[in-house]
Design a protein around this motif. Structure first.
Motif, PDB file in Angstrom:
ATOM      1  N   TRP A   1       6.926  26.308  78.431  1.00 43.19           N
ATOM      2  CA  TRP A   1       8.212  26.982  78.588  1.00 43.19           C
ATOM      3  C   TRP A   1       9.292  26.178  77.885  1.00 43.19           C
ATOM      4  CZ3 TRP A   1       9.749  31.638  79.840  1.00 43.19           C
ATOM      5  CH2 TRP A   1      11.097  31.852  80.168  1.00 43.19           C
ATOM      6  N   LYS A   2       9.153  24.864  77.969  1.00 41.86           N
ATOM      7  CA  LYS A   2      10.120  23.987  77.325  1.00 41.86           C
ATOM      8  C   LYS A   2       9.377  22.730  76.922  1.00 41.86           C
ATOM      9  CE  LYS A   2      14.015  21.624  76.694  1.00 41.86           C
ATOM     10  NZ  LYS A   2      14.988  21.920  75.688  1.00 41.86           N
TER      11      LYS A   2
ATOM     12  N   MET B   1      22.430  23.922  71.147  1.00 37.09           N
ATOM     13  CA  MET B   1      21.188  24.679  71.282  1.00 37.09           C
ATOM     14  C   MET B   1      21.242  25.724  72.391  1.00 37.09           C
ATOM     15  SD  MET B   1      19.185  23.729  69.043  1.00 37.09           S
ATOM     16  CE  MET B   1      19.455  22.603  67.729  1.00 37.09           C
ATOM     17  N   TYR B   2      22.030  25.470  73.433  1.00 38.55           N
ATOM     18  CA  TYR B   2      22.019  26.380  74.584  1.00 38.55           C
ATOM     19  C   TYR B   2      23.377  26.990  74.893  1.00 38.55           C
ATOM     20  CZ  TYR B   2      17.330  24.874  75.707  1.00 38.55           C
ATOM     21  OH  TYR B   2      15.994  24.632  75.662  1.00 38.55           O
ATOM     22  N   GLY B   3      24.432  26.461  74.319  1.00 42.49           N
ATOM     23  CA  GLY B   3      25.743  27.005  74.608  1.00 42.49           C
ATOM     24  C   GLY B   3      26.309  26.589  75.946  1.00 42.49           C
ATOM     25  N   VAL B   4      25.762  25.530  76.542  1.00 39.33           N
ATOM     26  CA  VAL B   4      26.340  25.018  77.786  1.00 39.33           C
ATOM     27  C   VAL B   4      27.515  24.120  77.418  1.00 39.33           C
ATOM     28  CG1 VAL B   4      25.949  23.576  79.796  1.00 39.33           C
ATOM     29  CG2 VAL B   4      24.166  25.121  79.019  1.00 39.33           C
ATOM     30  N   LYS B   5      28.661  24.408  78.005  1.00 36.70           N
ATOM     31  CA  LYS B   5      29.858  23.624  77.663  1.00 36.70           C
ATOM     32  C   LYS B   5      30.019  22.485  78.663  1.00 36.70           C
ATOM     33  CE  LYS B   5      32.491  27.184  75.329  1.00 36.70           C
ATOM     34  NZ  LYS B   5      31.762  28.425  75.726  1.00 36.70           N
TER      35      LYS B   5
ATOM     36  N   THR C   1      18.833  17.072  78.673  1.00 34.59           N
ATOM     37  CA  THR C   1      18.448  18.289  77.980  1.00 34.59           C
ATOM     38  C   THR C   1      18.752  19.479  78.876  1.00 34.59           C
ATOM     39  OG1 THR C   1      16.708  19.379  76.742  1.00 34.59           O
ATOM     40  CG2 THR C   1      16.055  18.300  78.759  1.00 34.59           C
ATOM     41  N   CYS C   2      18.449  20.647  78.382  1.00 34.06           N
ATOM     42  CA  CYS C   2      18.756  21.859  79.117  1.00 34.06           C
ATOM     43  C   CYS C   2      17.530  22.765  79.056  1.00 34.06           C
ATOM     44  CB  CYS C   2      19.956  22.521  78.448  1.00 34.06           C
ATOM     45  SG  CYS C   2      20.508  23.989  79.265  1.00 34.06           S
ATOM     46  N   VAL C   3      17.304  23.513  80.113  1.00 30.14           N
ATOM     47  CA  VAL C   3      16.187  24.450  80.134  1.00 30.14           C
ATOM     48  C   VAL C   3      16.751  25.826  80.440  1.00 30.14           C
ATOM     49  CG1 VAL C   3      13.900  24.939  81.056  1.00 30.14           C
ATOM     50  CG2 VAL C   3      14.760  22.612  81.083  1.00 30.14           C
ATOM     51  N   ASP C   4      16.249  26.822  79.739  1.00 31.24           N
ATOM     52  CA  ASP C   4      16.731  28.183  79.914  1.00 31.24           C
ATOM     53  C   ASP C   4      15.732  28.950  80.768  1.00 31.24           C
ATOM     54  OD1 ASP C   4      17.720  30.676  79.743  1.00 31.24           O
ATOM     55  OD2 ASP C   4      17.485  30.918  77.585  1.00 31.24           O
ATOM     56  N   TYR C   5      16.083  29.190  82.044  1.00 31.78           N
ATOM     57  CA  TYR C   5      15.246  30.041  82.897  1.00 31.78           C
ATOM     58  C   TYR C   5      15.852  31.429  82.858  1.00 31.78           C
ATOM     59  CZ  TYR C   5      13.235  25.719  84.662  1.00 31.78           C
ATOM     60  OH  TYR C   5      12.622  24.504  84.767  1.00 31.78           O
ATOM     61  N   ILE C   6      15.440  32.221  81.889  1.00 36.23           N
ATOM     62  CA  ILE C   6      16.189  33.435  81.576  1.00 36.23           C
ATOM     63  C   ILE C   6      16.104  34.456  82.698  1.00 36.23           C
ATOM     64  CG2 ILE C   6      14.269  34.433  80.275  1.00 36.23           C
ATOM     65  CD1 ILE C   6      16.457  35.532  78.351  1.00 36.23           C
ATOM     66  N   ASN C   7      15.015  34.462  83.465  1.00 39.63           N
ATOM     67  CA  ASN C   7      14.864  35.492  84.476  1.00 39.63           C
ATOM     68  C   ASN C   7      15.395  35.088  85.841  1.00 39.63           C
ATOM     69  OD1 ASN C   7      13.544  37.132  82.586  1.00 39.63           O
ATOM     70  ND2 ASN C   7      11.669  35.959  82.903  1.00 39.63           N
ATOM     71  N   GLU C   8      15.977  33.903  85.930  1.00 37.19           N
ATOM     72  CA  GLU C   8      16.464  33.445  87.226  1.00 37.19           C
ATOM     73  C   GLU C   8      17.978  33.348  87.194  1.00 37.19           C
ATOM     74  OE1 GLU C   8      14.566  29.716  88.132  1.00 37.19           O
ATOM     75  OE2 GLU C   8      12.635  30.448  87.428  1.00 37.19           O
ATOM     76  N   THR C   9      18.584  33.355  88.350  1.00 40.61           N
ATOM     77  CA  THR C   9      20.005  33.051  88.439  1.00 40.61           C
ATOM     78  C   THR C   9      20.168  31.877  89.401  1.00 40.61           C
ATOM     79  OG1 THR C   9      20.086  34.803  90.047  1.00 40.61           O
ATOM     80  CG2 THR C   9      21.131  35.248  87.929  1.00 40.61           C
ATOM     81  N   PRO C  10      20.993  30.907  89.089  1.00 44.41           N
ATOM     82  CA  PRO C  10      21.686  30.680  87.817  1.00 44.41           C
ATOM     83  C   PRO C  10      20.700  30.402  86.685  1.00 44.41           C
ATOM     84  CG  PRO C  10      22.458  29.175  89.543  1.00 44.41           C
ATOM     85  CD  PRO C  10      21.267  29.860  90.070  1.00 44.41           C
ATOM     86  N   ARG C  11      21.139  30.726  85.472  1.00 43.45           N
ATOM     87  CA  ARG C  11      20.180  30.781  84.380  1.00 43.45           C
ATOM     88  C   ARG C  11      19.792  29.417  83.805  1.00 43.45           C
ATOM     89  NH1 ARG C  11      21.055  34.192  78.817  1.00 43.45           N
ATOM     90  NH2 ARG C  11      19.441  33.164  77.617  1.00 43.45           N
TER      91      ARG C  11
ATOM     92  N   TRP D   1      26.292  12.545  72.363  1.00 42.00           N
ATOM     93  CA  TRP D   1      25.519  13.345  71.399  1.00 42.00           C
ATOM     94  C   TRP D   1      24.535  14.258  72.112  1.00 42.00           C
ATOM     95  CZ3 TRP D   1      23.601  11.237  66.116  1.00 42.00           C
ATOM     96  CH2 TRP D   1      24.721  10.994  65.291  1.00 42.00           C
ATOM     97  N   PHE D   2      23.958  13.764  73.202  1.00 39.97           N
ATOM     98  CA  PHE D   2      22.985  14.593  73.925  1.00 39.97           C
ATOM     99  C   PHE D   2      23.669  15.854  74.444  1.00 39.97           C
ATOM    100  CE2 PHE D   2      20.903  10.518  73.893  1.00 39.97           C
ATOM    101  CZ  PHE D   2      19.561  10.827  73.831  1.00 39.97           C
ATOM    102  N   GLU D   3      24.912  15.705  74.897  1.00 42.70           N
ATOM    103  CA  GLU D   3      25.639  16.879  75.386  1.00 42.70           C
ATOM    104  C   GLU D   3      26.000  17.807  74.245  1.00 42.70           C
ATOM    105  OE1 GLU D   3      28.850  15.265  77.682  1.00 42.70           O
ATOM    106  OE2 GLU D   3      27.574  14.997  79.430  1.00 42.70           O
ATOM    107  N   ARG D   4      26.357  17.210  73.109  1.00 39.29           N
ATOM    108  CA  ARG D   4      26.659  18.063  71.960  1.00 39.29           C
ATOM    109  C   ARG D   4      25.424  18.841  71.542  1.00 39.29           C
ATOM    110  NH1 ARG D   4      29.464  14.680  67.318  1.00 39.29           N
ATOM    111  NH2 ARG D   4      29.126  16.582  66.132  1.00 39.29           N
TER     112      ARG D   4
END
Lengths: 167, 396
Positions: B353-354, A119-123, A60-70, A111-114
């Motif tokens: 958060w998730k 959902m997150y736009g990670v390629k 899965t993927c998590v979006d840490y919007i306020n951090e870099t890398p995101r 499928w998990f990557e798809r």
């Protein structure tokens, strides 16, 4: 606490390229990996006889919007024969959200990557068929990103050419 | 044979099966390329029931997520409830009282029974064994009556709370359960008598939808489908949660990994579930059903209505919610179809958060092309029945 065999082996093989992250709640071995190394690490975990991570559990993927890398892509793996589990985490920056695919190592990751892409736009580089999975192709944006508003609506789409009757 | 093909002018044809074909358990579409009756390629297309479960969770407090988890797998909602709250409890570092743990096991196993009964009955019906379906529905009905007496609802149970369960056993629950379990057991026996050695059923199930152990693991297939291929992996045994390590039960295994084995594994698992419920009813101690921690658990309703402290306490938890410390947790339970995992990331606020749900159906449907390619159209029905896809769970 003593090091588990997974952490020890990974440290031997990859040295500074990996970083062990404490995970106090569930006690699972957690390893932060650079995104360029993810395929190598996964292949090592799968092939090494003492590790033998054969069950692909979750991606899965998590979006840490306020951090870099995101973004952070999170992998959960399990070995049936040795009964040990590991969690891998790889950070992906916002401006270039790409990471190598692991669907060549565990075919089920496809499928998990798809889904993560949807959902997150990670390629995922080298993915055989990277399309949206849960949403339709005309959908704009990636709904699980934190900056996608929860009440946003999208217009209805026209009937697609290939859906009209038998292809 | 080649001449015959020439004469008959067969050609490859693309067929769309679903999204609401009568033999599809839920809204899913199969895009099939067929040549005569032989399947060349199968492409499952999912997402018809996508409701944004994870997005909703990210915008709700930890308590408000519990009703959403009911709707993931609507034939075994208890297991989803238990999986989610236990993941949150891991973050909070609390251990629930013993009685609560027994109650959760009891609820999970009743749910497993209804789940398997639905799966077995519905797939039998699709192979024209309608009587078996009626038996299964009857058994499910009795079990749902039990569920109703336990939590007041049949499908939307929302039984667990963070730190405990909502209600204790109602009066007369034990003898009632005992009676119903006996009846369900005799129903299962009848169903086995009807199907197990039935020539038509056997021929259509045996040797179809085969998925070997190695493929199962690579795809991430768990649950009855994995055990039918002979792999000993059951979350209840591998990572015992609640009081499963104190209970005596077996994990039935298949050999071939075909539909017949998947069917038999489910049947035997139902018998084991009945065994577990028996032990739970015998062993369950008296005691509280929730932890005594005012920061986490809701106060009992009498206190809310009759004292200002109780009201403030209730108000605080409902409006402000609970705040688990920063961090992440992955917790898995054995769902009706396999490993049901919750991966929750907390940023220290009152909303997750998730909140990722790892649905067991998702990898199984992904593996469908592997099970079906090279088979016949008629094999789709039993194979898909034994996959037991639950739309709400897969699409979330």
């Amino acid at each position: 606490m003593a090091e588990s065999i997974t952490i020890r082996k990974l440290k031997e093989r990859f040295g500074d390229r990996i970083k062990v992250v404490p995970s106090p709640f569930d006690g699972m071995d957690t390893v932060a990996v650079k995104r360029g190394d993810i395929a190598d690490v996964c292949r090592f975990l799968r092939r090494e006889e003492d590790l033998d991570y054969d069950l692909f559990r979750d991606l899965t993927c998590v979006d840490y919007i306020n951090e870099t890398p995101r973004f952070e892509v999170v992998y959960h793996l399990y070995s049936i024969s040795h009964a040990h589990a590991v969690r891998l985490k790889a950070r992906v920056p916002e401006e270039d959200p790409t990471i190598d695919t692991i669907s060549g190592i565990w075919v089920g990751a496809n499928w998990f990557e798809r889904e993560a892409y949807d959902m997150y736009g990670v390629k995922f580089n080298g993915h055989p068929d990277l399309r949206r999975l849960l949403l339709y192709p005309e959908f704009v944006g990636h709904p699980l990103r934190k900056d996608y508003p929860i009440d946003k609506e999208q217009p209805l789409v026209q009937l697609r050419e290939e859906m009209k009757g038998v292809r | 044979m080649k001449d015959l093909t020439k004469e008959l002018h067969t050609q490859c044809m693309t067929m769309q099966m679903g999204p609401s074909h009568p033999a599809m358990h839920g809204t899913v579409k199969l895009l099939i390329d067929i040549d005569g009756e032989d399947i060349h390629t199968v492409i499952p297309e999912v997402g018809y029931l996508h409701r944004g479960f994870e997005k909703m969770c990210e915008n709700s407090t930890y308590h408000q997520v519990i009703p959403y988890t009911d709707r993931l797998n609507y034939v075994s909602p208890f297991i989803n409830n238990v999986g989610y709250v236990m993941a949150v409890e891991k973050m909070l570092g609390i251990e629930t009282p013993e009685r609560c743990q027994y109650l959760r096991v009891l609820a999970s196993e009743i749910s497993r029974l209804t789940d398997h009964l639905t799966c077995v009955g519905a797939s039998a019906m699709e192979l024209a064994a309608f009587t078996a379906m009626l038996y299964a529905i009857q058994g499910r009905e009795w079990l749902w009556e039990l569920i109703e007496s336990l939590c007041g609802a049949r499908l939307t149970t929302t039984y667990t709370r963070i730190g405990g369960v909502a209600y204790d056993l109602p009066e007369g629950f034990r003898p009632q359960t005992r009676k119903i379990l006996d009846k369900v057991q005799s129903l299962i026996d009848d169903m086995r008598g009807l199907l197990e050695k039935n020539r038509i059923f056997y021929d259509r199930m045996r040797g179809t939808g085969v998925l070997n152990a190695e493929d199962c693991l690579a795809y991430g297939v768990t649950g009855p489908c994995l055990r039918a291929a002979g792999v000993y992996y059951d979350v209840r045994k591998a990572m015992p949660y609640l009081v499963y390590d104190r209970l005596d039960f077996e994990v039935p295994l298949g050999k071939a990994g075909d539909n017949y084995d998947k069917f038999m594994v489910r049947v035997f698992e139902m018998e084991q579930s009945i065994r577990i419920i028996d032990q739970v009813l015998a062993q369950m101690p008296e005691g509280p059903i929730a932890v005594d921690d005012p920061k986490v658990t809701l106060p009992p309703k009498e206190k809310v209505y009759n004292s200002i402290e109780g009201l403030v306490h209730h108000f605080n938890i409902i409006i402000k919610g609970i705040r688990p410390p920063k961090g992440e947790v992955y917790f898995a339970v054995e769902g009706g179809n396999g490993e049901l995992g919750f991966y929750i990331v907390s940023d220290g606020s009152e909303k997750p958060w998730k909140c990722r749900c790892r649905p067991p159906c998702f990898p199984i449907v992904e593996a469908m092309p592997k099970m079906l390619e090279g088979a016949m159209i008629a094999d789709i029905i039993p194979t898909f029945g034994m996959v037991n896809m639950i739309g709400g769970e897969m699409d979330r």
